[in-house]
Design an enzyme around this catalytic site. Structure first.
Site, PDB file in Angstrom:
ATOM      1  N   ASN A  73      76.720   3.927  47.798  1.00 24.39           N
ATOM      2  CA  ASN A  73      75.618   3.010  48.086  1.00 24.39           C
ATOM      3  C   ASN A  73      75.172   2.196  46.870  1.00 24.39           C
ATOM      4  O   ASN A  73      74.605   1.129  47.021  1.00 24.39           O
ATOM      5  CB  ASN A  73      74.427   3.783  48.654  1.00 24.39           C
ATOM      6  CG  ASN A  73      74.097   5.026  47.858  1.00 24.39           C
ATOM      7  OD1 ASN A  73      74.948   5.889  47.646  1.00 24.39           O
ATOM      8  ND2 ASN A  73      72.867   5.123  47.409  1.00 24.39           N
TER       9      ASN A  73
ATOM     10  N   GLN B  33      77.225   3.908  54.351  1.00 20.03           N
ATOM     11  CA  GLN B  33      77.395   2.527  53.880  1.00 20.03           C
ATOM     12  C   GLN B  33      78.624   1.850  54.485  1.00 20.03           C
ATOM     13  O   GLN B  33      78.826   0.652  54.293  1.00 20.03           O
ATOM     14  CB  GLN B  33      77.487   2.503  52.345  1.00 20.03           C
ATOM     15  CG  GLN B  33      76.198   2.878  51.638  1.00 20.03           C
ATOM     16  CD  GLN B  33      75.096   1.825  51.779  1.00 20.03           C
ATOM     17  OE1 GLN B  33      75.364   0.635  51.973  1.00 20.03           O
ATOM     18  NE2 GLN B  33      73.858   2.262  51.688  1.00 20.03           N
TER      19      GLN B  33
ATOM     20  N   HIS C  81      69.605   2.597  60.553  1.00 18.46           N
ATOM     21  CA  HIS C  81      68.860   1.531  59.856  1.00 18.46           C
ATOM     22  C   HIS C  81      69.673   0.826  58.786  1.00 18.46           C
ATOM     23  O   HIS C  81      69.212  -0.150  58.199  1.00 18.46           O
ATOM     24  CB  HIS C  81      67.529   2.064  59.295  1.00 18.46           C
ATOM     25  CG  HIS C  81      67.626   2.882  58.044  1.00 18.46           C
ATOM     26  ND1 HIS C  81      67.337   2.356  56.807  1.00 18.46           N
ATOM     27  CD2 HIS C  81      67.964   4.174  57.831  1.00 18.46           C
ATOM     28  CE1 HIS C  81      67.481   3.304  55.885  1.00 18.46           C
ATOM     29  NE2 HIS C  81      67.862   4.413  56.486  1.00 18.46           N
TER      30      HIS C  81
ATOM     31  N   CYS D 155      62.290   4.897  38.661  1.00 22.32           N
ATOM     32  CA  CYS D 155      61.236   5.024  37.665  1.00 22.32           C
ATOM     33  C   CYS D 155      60.445   6.305  37.941  1.00 22.32           C
ATOM     34  O   CYS D 155      59.730   6.414  38.909  1.00 22.32           O
ATOM     35  CB  CYS D 155      60.318   3.821  37.734  1.00 22.32           C
ATOM     36  SG  CYS D 155      59.311   3.611  36.281  1.00 22.32           S
TER      37      CYS D 155
HETATM   38  C1  PLP Z   1      70.617   5.416  53.081  1.00 17.32           C
HETATM   39  C2  PLP Z   1      71.640   6.444  52.780  1.00 17.32           C
HETATM   40  C3  PLP Z   1      71.469   7.785  53.177  1.00 17.32           C
HETATM   41  C4  PLP Z   1      70.197   8.288  53.794  1.00 17.32           C
HETATM   42  O1  PLP Z   1      69.984   7.832  55.091  1.00 17.32           O
HETATM   43  P1  PLP Z   1      68.505   7.958  55.708  1.00 17.32           P
HETATM   44  O2  PLP Z   1      68.679   7.534  57.130  1.00 17.32           O
HETATM   45  O3  PLP Z   1      67.662   7.002  54.932  1.00 17.32           O
HETATM   46  O4  PLP Z   1      68.070   9.352  55.574  1.00 17.32           O
HETATM   47  C5  PLP Z   1      72.486   8.677  52.929  1.00 17.32           C
HETATM   48  N1  PLP Z   1      73.618   8.283  52.320  1.00 17.32           N
HETATM   49  C6  PLP Z   1      73.821   7.017  51.917  1.00 17.32           C
HETATM   50  C7  PLP Z   1      75.108   6.654  51.259  1.00 17.32           C
HETATM   51  C8  PLP Z   1      72.836   6.057  52.118  1.00 17.32           C
HETATM   52  O5  PLP Z   1      73.037   4.819  51.691  1.00 17.32           O
END
Ligand code: PLP
Length: 389
Positions: free
Chosen positions: A155, A183, A205, A329
């Site tokens: 990510n 991702q 999301h 931070c």
């Molecule tokens: C956003 C993300 C998560 C966490 O997903 P949530 O739905 O926010 O708990 C886990 N792994 C990766 C690589 C992400 O980018």
């Protein structure tokens, strides 16, 4: 200055697609029913749930029974890592885990939790581009290894891992393999057979679906200890009344993301390359973080010498540009990103890094706007606080 918001933080979250929202709305109101209820509203909800499960199974290339709806990516990773590891240990298979150093905290912290209850953990290193090497995985496996977890694409820096190859190594050794594919959705193929995964987690999301809903794919007969106890939903693997509107949204968003994947990935890759080469050309002492080739189509992560990424983000924000830095931070002190650190980058380099992540709304104008503004911002910051070295 433009009042328009230029959103270059799609790896953090994406806006809900209005068409998807439309599909979800009835299940909040006139169509609301508990899928476990036997009356007509319950049955209609159960039908919607079944349809959604079928759609997800189509995209992942698996059976409906292998789909577990969760509360998002973190929950899916926790169920995969803790659920599979604990179930394996209970069967006397051992208590050793292998996880890459660049995993999302949902995986890393779940693995660290397991250490506190008696598991041993081996962290797989990555090279300077953020890549896990198959030979390192081979070397890390032990007779008592019960689970390996390596993310499909990172990510922060966008590096795409050789998941099918890593999965084949695990399969040969008889070890369960989980991949955090959060991702990858809409960017990379998700066929669980081709990927050689036993467990795969995604969250809506990140692909224009609602927040707070995800999927854990769990291959048939994969032992999983539930992490939420209660009713018998999701074949006793995840208790709790199903979030029907969110699940309907997830399935539709996943189907849409998969259908447009080839053209979308091509469009974003071109924008990404324009952004990366434009910034590298215009900003002296800048460099690309991550793998130049095996890279998510929407990820551009760059390091700038002698500036704080956080300072860049503040100036960008004033100009209406939303981006992200790898550093979090914590109580006033800048802690460098664990991903950039694992790649061997110095603290200074890591703290001078910024991630731009493209998405549906991104256009050439967005990239041009960034290319017009950022060089002067970096120069200004470098003049105000010249490099110590
Ligand atoms: C956003 C993300 C998560 C966490 O997903 P949530 O739905 O926010 O708990 C886990 N792994 C990766 C690589 C992400 O980018």
């Amino acid at each position: 200055m433009s009042k328009r918001i230029i959103y270059l933080d799609h790896a953090a979250t994406t806006p809900l697609d209005p068409q998807i929202l439309e599909l979800m709305l009835p299940y909040f109101t006139q169509q609301a029913g508990n899928p476990s209820s036997i009356h007509q509203l319950g049955r209609a909800s159960l039908q919607a749930l079944d349809d959604a499960r079928e759609q997800v199974a189509m995209v992942l290339g698996c059976s409906r029974r292998e789909i577990i709806f969760t509360g998002g990516g973190s929950e899916g990773a926790n169920l995969a890592v803790k659920g599979a590891a604990l179930a394996q240990r209970a069967r006397g298979r051992g208590a050793h885990l292998v996880v890459s150093t660049i995993e999302h905290h949902a995986v890393l912290h779940a693995a660290e939790y397991l250490q506190t209850v008696g598991f041993e953990l081996t962290l797989l290193p990555v090279d300077v581009t953020g890549m896990v090497h198959p030979d390192d995985l081979r070397a890390a496996l032990r007779p008592d290894t019960v689970l390996v977890s390596v993310m499909y694409a990172n990510n922060e820096v966008g590096t795409i891992q050789p998941i099918a190859e890593l999965g084949a190594i695990c399969r040969e050794a008889g070890v369960l393999f989980h991949s955090d594919a959060v991702q990858a959705v809409g960017m990379l193929p998700l066929d669980v057979e081709a990927l050689n995964v036993d467990l795969l987690s995604i969250t809506a999301h990140k692909f224009y679906g609602p927040t707070g809903v995800g999927v854990l794919y769990a291959r048939r007969n994969t032992p999983l200890q539930p992490q939420i106890h209660g009713g018998g939903q999701e074949r006793r693997r995840r208790a709790g009344t199903e979030n029907v509107p969110a699940i309907v949204g997830l399935a539709a968003a996943l189907t849409k993301a998969e259908a447009r994947r080839p053209t979308y990935a091509t469009r974003l890759s071109a924008l990404r390359d324009q952004l990366i080469s434009g910034l590298l050309e215009r900003i002296p002492q800048s460099r690309l973080n991550g793998d130049p080739l095996h890279r998510l189509p929407n990820n551009a992560n760059l390091g700038f010498d002698c500036v704080e990424g956080e300072s860049i983000l503040l100036l960008l924000d004033q100009a209406g540009i939303c981006a992200s830095s790898g550093s979090a931070c914590t109580s006033g002190s800048l802690e460098p990103s664990h991903v950039l650190t694992a790649m061997g980058l110095s603290t200074e380099w890591a703290n001078g890094s910024v991630r731009f992540s493209l998405g549906q709304s991104s256009s050439e104008e967005d990239v041009e706007y960034l290319l017009d503004l950022l060089p002067a911002m970096v120069e200004r910051l470098r003049t105000v606080a010249p490099c110590a070295a």
